[in-house]
Design an enzyme around this catalytic site. Structure first.
Site, mmCIF file in Angstrom:
data_model
loop_
_atom_site.group_PDB
_atom_site.id
_atom_site.type_symbol
_atom_site.label_atom_id
_atom_site.label_comp_id
_atom_site.label_asym_id
_atom_site.label_seq_id
_atom_site.Cartn_x
_atom_site.Cartn_y
_atom_site.Cartn_z
ATOM 1 C CE1 TYR A 8 -17.514 10.153 -15.433
ATOM 2 C CE2 TYR A 8 -17.264 7.788 -15.123
ATOM 3 C CZ TYR A 8 -17.711 8.856 -15.868
ATOM 4 O OH TYR A 8 -18.364 8.628 -17.058
ATOM 5 C CB VAL B 19 -9.866 2.859 -27.648
ATOM 6 C CG1 VAL B 19 -9.847 2.651 -29.153
ATOM 7 C CG2 VAL B 19 -10.659 1.744 -26.994
#
Length: 414
Positions: A236, A279
């Site tokens: 990534y 989150v």
């Protein structure tokens, strides 16, 4: 007897001596129109039409001064911001040429058919987290949007409120395969090639992951990063760094107009519930009465921005005049333990925290320096974590427990 072909053209026809053409009458070209006008009172209708037209022009508004504005092409390409090593859905927008009609010098009003029209935009991954919020903004300002999504992480529910809107289309498609609309969308490199061919503007939304495990804090756009090229996160990280390289090469070598944004951690409604981001992990775990999993000692820091702030920054960058790169993130810095406590306060004070071994190459600190975005874009985040998190929690609660369906049934049976 042999057959014989006899030509019977005009030259074979004898002209009798008694034929004489009629003499030319020049006054007929004047008399015939007059006779036509006098029949059935056509002259009366003609004069009446002239009178009506004169009255309309006499009472029409005076000309208005202004300008004719031209909006450049723009192409936007981004991956969802994440600190997870999982691949994320790409977003692209193709902004086609248009001429925006403002007030302009004219002898009368603008006909209804010539009112300004919005852009036609292709957003791949538009049913995903960031993409769907971006689609909302574009539709709201009058653009026509074609959403292309394979629903790997996106959800049809994220864009269903646009169904029935004539300016919205949804196509189920994986962009690793060619997509023939008015353009051929096959990855970032092909989009750069498209931008070069049609003279479009290209916006690459990169990520804070290009900084790796930074040795500079907070991170400025001039920092080159500290990335392990063979680590578990390198696919990534290096993929995004390569995307920035290609974008700048097309800019310098081919003259393509480009914009680059580096997104820091983003949260908000419509996130995937089980996408592995910190989150969404904490919120889903707290709602399900599961322990909040903190990796390592929990002292690593991140900065969290609400999705509406990100979309505003992307649009300002895309429509501005500065190449970038620009950091787009919230400088408010939280450790993972602090984030877990905020989630506890918001959802369940009795939620437990469970520590697990840390992942490889996990950045110790991450905080954006947004001085450049403030100065050149006039942008900074507005939504604090304690204000934005409850909006995300409400969305997650509805999707996990179906509160929305239960509430609607209660209303209908009341």
């Amino acid at each position: 007897m042999a057959s014989e072909l006899i030509y019977r053209g005009p030259e074979s026809q004898p002209i009798p001596d008694s034929y004489h053409p009629k003499p030319h009458k020049p006054w007929l070209s004047v008399i015939r129109p007059i006779r036509y006008l006098l029949r059935e009172q056509r002259i009366v209708f003609l004069l009446a039409g002239i009178a009506i037209a004169s009255i309309i022009f006499a009472f029409s508004p005076s000309s208005r001064s202004g300008e004719l504005r031209y909006t450049n092409n723009a192409i936007y390409d981004s991956n969802l911001p994440t600190e997870s090593t999982q691949s994320s859905v790409a977003h692209r927008m193709v902004y086609q040429n248009r001429v925006g009609l403002g007030s302009f010098n004219s002898g009368g009003k603008i006909p209804l058919g010539l009112k300004p029209k919005g852009l036609r935009i292709v957003v791949t991954g538009g049913a995903g987290f960031v993409g769907s919020h971006l689609v909302d903004r574009l539709i709201a300002r009058g653009d026509s949007v074609i959403v292309v999504d394979n629903f790997f992480t996106g959800r049809k529910e994220n864009v269903m409120h646009h169904f029935g809107n004539s300016r919205f289309e949804l196509i189920r498609h994986d962009v690793v395969e060619p997509l023939l609309l008015e353009t051929n969308v096959v990855g970032t490199l092909n989009m750069l090639g498209l931008a070069k061919r049609v003279g479009a503007r290209f916006l690459l939304t990169s990520t804070s992951e290009v900084y790796g495990d930074p040795l500079e804090h907070p991170q400025k756009e001039t920092y080159w990063g500290n990335v392990n090229p063979i680590g578990v996160r390198s696919c990534y990280d290096e993929g995004k760094r390569t995307a920035e390289t290609l974008t700048m090469d097309y800019h310098r070598g081919a003259g393509v107009e480009v914009r680059i944004a580096r997104i820091f951690n983003t949260y908000g409604p419509r996130m995937c519930i089980d996408d592995g981001r910190v989150v969404s992990n904490f919120v889903a775990q707290a709602l399900r009465k599961e322990p909040l999993t903190v990796y390592g000692d929990g002292k690593q820091t991140r900065s969290f921005q609400f999705v509406s702030d990100l979309v505003e920054g992307l649009m300002r960058l895309m429509e501005g005049e500065h190449v970038g790169p620009f950091n787009l993130g919230n400088p408010g810095e939280f450790t993972m333990l602090e984030l877990a406590k905020v989630v506890q306060e918001t959802i369940d004070p009795n939620a437990q925290i469970e520590h697990r071994p840390n992942t490889e190459d996990d950045p110790h600190k991450r905080k954006p320096d947004i001085s450049r975005a403030k100065e050149l874009l006039g942008w900074e985040p507005k939504v604090a974590l304690r204000k934005g998190l409850p909006m995300m929690v409400q969305d997650f609660r509805q999707r996990i427990f179906g509160d929305q369906k239960e509430d609607s049934s209660k209303v209908s049976t009341a």
